[in-house]
Enzyme design. Structure first.
Site, PDB file in Angstrom:
ATOM      1  N   GLY A 136     -10.841   4.077   7.361  1.00 44.34           N
ATOM      2  CA  GLY A 136     -11.342   2.756   7.740  1.00 44.34           C
ATOM      3  C   GLY A 136     -11.332   2.544   9.235  1.00 44.34           C
ATOM      4  N   HIS A 155      -2.022  -1.066   7.144  1.00 42.70           N
ATOM      5  CA  HIS A 155      -1.661  -1.386   5.759  1.00 42.70           C
ATOM      6  C   HIS A 155      -0.579  -0.442   5.240  1.00 42.70           C
ATOM      7  CE1 HIS A 155      -5.125   1.381   5.773  1.00 42.70           C
ATOM      8  NE2 HIS A 155      -4.491   1.984   4.796  1.00 42.70           N
ATOM      9  N   HIS A 198       0.846  -1.194   0.000  1.00 40.91           N
ATOM     10  CA  HIS A 198       0.000   0.000   0.000  1.00 40.91           C
ATOM     11  C   HIS A 198       0.883   1.247   0.000  1.00 40.91           C
ATOM     12  CE1 HIS A 198      -2.391  -3.263   1.660  1.00 40.91           C
ATOM     13  NE2 HIS A 198      -3.496  -2.588   1.366  1.00 40.91           N
ATOM     14  N   HIS A 248     -27.851 -15.867  25.684  1.00 38.55           N
ATOM     15  CA  HIS A 248     -26.801 -15.614  26.668  1.00 38.55           C
ATOM     16  C   HIS A 248     -26.055 -16.881  27.089  1.00 38.55           C
ATOM     17  CE1 HIS A 248     -28.434 -11.652  26.819  1.00 38.55           C
ATOM     18  NE2 HIS A 248     -27.744 -11.283  27.879  1.00 38.55           N
ATOM     19  N   GLU A 255     -17.381  -4.193  25.065  1.00 35.32           N
ATOM     20  CA  GLU A 255     -16.514  -5.369  25.180  1.00 35.32           C
ATOM     21  C   GLU A 255     -15.314  -5.310  24.235  1.00 35.32           C
ATOM     22  OE1 GLU A 255     -20.514  -6.853  26.705  1.00 35.32           O
ATOM     23  OE2 GLU A 255     -19.834  -5.607  25.027  1.00 35.32           O
ATOM     24  N   ARG A 263     -22.076 -19.266  36.941  1.00 34.57           N
ATOM     25  CA  ARG A 263     -23.027 -18.485  37.742  1.00 34.57           C
ATOM     26  C   ARG A 263     -23.518 -19.324  38.925  1.00 34.57           C
ATOM     27  NH1 ARG A 263     -29.115 -17.659  37.288  1.00 34.57           N
ATOM     28  NH2 ARG A 263     -29.510 -15.642  38.256  1.00 34.57           N
ATOM     29  N   HIS A 293      -3.997   3.157  -3.486  1.00 39.55           N
ATOM     30  CA  HIS A 293      -4.200   2.617  -2.135  1.00 39.55           C
ATOM     31  C   HIS A 293      -3.478   1.294  -1.919  1.00 39.55           C
ATOM     32  CE1 HIS A 293      -6.232   1.699   1.654  1.00 39.55           C
ATOM     33  NE2 HIS A 293      -6.403   0.476   1.179  1.00 39.55           N
ATOM     34  N   ARG A 342     -17.466 -17.888  39.746  1.00 35.01           N
ATOM     35  CA  ARG A 342     -17.335 -16.426  39.623  1.00 35.01           C
ATOM     36  C   ARG A 342     -17.118 -15.798  41.007  1.00 35.01           C
ATOM     37  NH1 ARG A 342     -23.181 -13.435  39.109  1.00 35.01           N
ATOM     38  NH2 ARG A 342     -24.394 -14.907  40.327  1.00 35.01           N
ATOM     39  N   LEU A 388      -8.522  -2.934  11.032  1.00 35.61           N
ATOM     40  CA  LEU A 388      -8.661  -1.491  11.223  1.00 35.61           C
ATOM     41  C   LEU A 388      -9.389  -1.147  12.518  1.00 35.61           C
ATOM     42  CD1 LEU A 388      -9.378  -0.360   7.562  1.00 35.61           C
ATOM     43  CD2 LEU A 388      -7.259  -0.127   8.877  1.00 35.61           C
TER      44      LEU A 388
END
Length: 662
Positions: free
Chosen positions: A157, A69, A29, A471, A409, A518, A260, A355, A120
């Site tokens: 990007g 890139h 690139h 879940h 997350e 749990r 590019h 947990r 990206l």
């Protein structure tokens, strides 16, 4: 030669090294390095604090090429500045097998590369973590030892990818004013002009999230210098929209997608040399320009010498602690604290969800390992990752040890990678195992970079109950086990949880995921063992005096089911052994003899796990019995779900008897 002429020639050295390397590789690139060369030249020669002779100096500024890139921009800079790992021969071997100059910058391939970028937006997310780490360390050791900036070069990007939203809003909320992001605003992506896919006003977007926003002509060195000074004085993170021309200088391809992601070609390169007045052979940099770049490298090294003086004057204890944390060594008191707690657990035999067990273990760990920085993606009460030692970090107070990442997350996982890369910190976080899907790209890169980040992922099966199949992780154990150099732990009780935490912290060369329940689990380890049995990945938890007709393999919450099944089988006169399998990866690292001994030669082999079968044939063979999930879960009380899906000790016993009677 005027200063402006000198600048242009120094920037052109970057451009043509990139052009020539991409052309020789017939891959790459060239457009970004050509367009961003002016920005890089100003930043590295006038502002960036680094030392090519000591690339890992702790108080260096960080430069992250999020638009990975454009890797030849970074490789060219590192060669020109005199980094030992990046010789001219390395540049000539761009994108070739075994070269340091990979297709995208890869951490560990050579000094000067701060992180692996390519996907990206990841570099942007890492940089937020680096800036967080700088603030945390500055609060602990003072600005005389920790006072540096994190600079990012991001493309269109990077800002389109969803991770950028998570990262930028977190950075804005935390007021990370030493984070400065250059947006290479060239308006071009692979498919053509950005306007065919995006109409976002990026400056307004960042401004709405608490950022300082500035604009600059990305080819005007004086304006670039002025805007960097402005950014350094801000009390917020700064986005600098630098208007550039992709493929700057190429008469026919500049400003188009043709510059590019492909070599310019011999004809266009010849025209570009003429247009930019660069009458030199491929990979040739005039001696006066190379000297100017090397002097720029020496300029910044003076800052390192000044820092060394301040460091020498610091308190002896602070110096020792600073160096220990940055080396990544655990405190000398860590191992004994683990053993003392293990003795207590053997005596108390507590019943609790893993947990909650993790929370209890963290209370011990966080007392003796001050560099742990916890957090959760808005699930603190569910993940149990906060302990009395981890006071929350706030935008105006970084003395704490707990980060409320919010419902981010992916951004959390990327920031954790940046914190680990920065050094001096061991980040751990909390989330639901189902949302490892959201973290996965960052976890994969942590594994690729061999970084010590620890993900506590709770609610690890249908055992979470009523929240239902959206879940309830089913395929996630297998999916995480598939990532090279990631260690997945699924402990069966509090003692195994302690051992898995110990292993995760001691493992300096890769990420760990702790999959935790749990629901409450009984203690299955009845006696104190000084050695860490989980370190073997799998071990015989319950043996038999007779030759075992049956071996039951299980992980996590299903070890309890295997133990109950063993008792029922024993009462029926069937000798069975139970093997706890907290970590596939650690088991595979053992000797062939050990693995063969653990797997054994029982006529019937059964695996029990509340997930899919994938991976378990390693233990039970193609004809082994698997008691687990074959599809998605359902909503209901967890005990009813285990009954419904046939993951019970009775089901195990029935399947064993059926096989033996066949």
């Amino acid at each position: 030669m005027t200063d402006l002429e000198k600048h242009h020639r120094m920037a052109n050295a970057i451009r043509f090294l990139a052009i020539d390397a991409v052309e020789q590789a017939k891959s790459g690139h060239p457009g970004l390095p050509m367009g961003a060369a002016d920005i890089a030249t100003v930043l590295f020669t006038e502002f960036l604090k680094f030392d090519p002779t000591t690339p890992d100096w702790a108080d260096r500024d960080r430069f992250v090429l999020s638009a990975g890139h454009g890797s030849m921009l970074l490789y060219s800079l590192l060669y020109l500045l005199g980094y030992e790992d990046f010789t001219l021969d390395e540049l000539k071997n761009f994108r070739q097998l075994g070269s340091r100059t990979a297709g995208h910058p890869e951490y560990g391939h050579g000094a000067g590369i701060e992180t692996t970028t390519g996907p990206l937006g990841q570099g942007f997310g890492n940089a937020v973590g680096m800036a967080i780490a700088e603030r945390l360390q500055a609060d602990r050791f003072g600005k005389s030892l920790v006072d540096h900036y994190t600079y990012v070069l991001a493309g269109d990007g990077c800002l389109m990818e969803g991770i950028s939203q998570e990262a930028l809003t977190l950075a804005g909320h935390l007021k990370l004013n030493k984070l400065i992001v250059f947006w290479d605003d060239n308006g071009i992506s692979i498919d053509g002009k950005v306007e065919i896919t995006d109409s976002t006003n990026q400056l307004e977007r960042f401004e709405a999230s608490g950022w300082n926003t500035l604009r600059v002509d990305g080819h005007d060195p004086e304006a670039i210098a002025a805007v960097i000074k402005q950014a350094q004085e801000s009390d917020s993170p700064t986005l600098i929209a630098a208007k550039t021309t992709i493929g700057f200088g190429a008469p026919n391809k500049a400003g188009t997608a043709k510059a590019h992601g492909a070599p310019l070609g011999a004809e266009e390169i010849a025209l570009t040399r003429e247009a930019l007045n660069w009458p030199h052979e491929p990979f040739e940099v005039p001696s006066d320009i190379l000297d100017a770049w090397r002097i720029a490298g020496l300029r910044s090294a003076h800052a390192h010498k000044d820092w060394q003086k301040r460091f020498a004057e610091a308190d002896t204890e602070a110096r020792a602690e600073f160096e220990r944390r940055n080396r990544g060594d655990l405190p000398s008191t860590f191992t004994q604290a683990v053993l003392d707690y293990k003795k207590q657990l053997a005596a108390d035999q507590p019943t609790m969800a893993t947990r909650k067990a993790s929370e209890a273990v963290l209370n011990v760990i966080n007392e003796v390992v001050p560099e742990t920085i916890g957090g959760s993606a808005d699930l603190t009460g569910s993940n149990n990752t906060k302990t009395p030692q981890t006071v929350p970090v706030t935008p105006d107070d970084f003395s704490g040890r707990y980060i409320h990442y919010g419902i981010r997350e992916h951004g959390m996982a990327a920031a954790m990678n940046g914190m680990a890369l920065h050094g001096g910190i061991i980040p751990y976080s909390g989330g639901f195992l189902i949302f490892s899907d959201y973290c996965r790209p960052s976890i994969r890169l942590a594994a690729l970079m061999k970084q010590r980040v620890i993900h506590v992922m709770t609610h690890d099966s249908i055992g979470l109950g009523e929240d239902g199949p959206t879940h309830q992780p089913v395929e996630h154990f297998a999916a995480l086990r598939a990532i090279p150099d990631l260690t997945l732990y699924r402990p069966a009780d509090i003692t195994e949880t302690l051992e898995c935490w110990q292993l995760a912290l001691e493992h300096r060369d890769g990420p760990s995921v702790l999959a935790l329940t749990r629901q409450n689990l009984p203690s299955v380890r009845k006696t104190y063992e000084e050695s860490n049995l989980c370190a073997k990945g799998a071990y015989v938890l319950m043996d038999t005096d007779d030759d075992a007709a049956v071996t039951l393999f299980a992980s996590g919450s299903e070890v309890e089911i295997a133990v109950d099944a063993q008792k029922e089988l024993s009462e029926a006169g069937i000798a069975a052994r139970v093997v706890s399998v907290p970590s596939f990866e650690l088991f595979e690292a053992q000797s062939d003899d050990y693995k063969a001994d653990v797997i054994g030669n029982s006529a019937v082999k059964v695996a029990v796990e509340a997930g899919i079968r994938m991976g378990w044939d390693r233990f039970i063979g193609n004809d082994g019995i698997f008691v687990g999930m074959t599809g998605f879960g359902a909503s209901g009380p967890y005990k009813a779900l285990y009954e419904h899906f046939g993951i019970t000790s009775d089901a195990v016993v029935a399947s064993v008897k059926e096989r033996l009677e066949a």
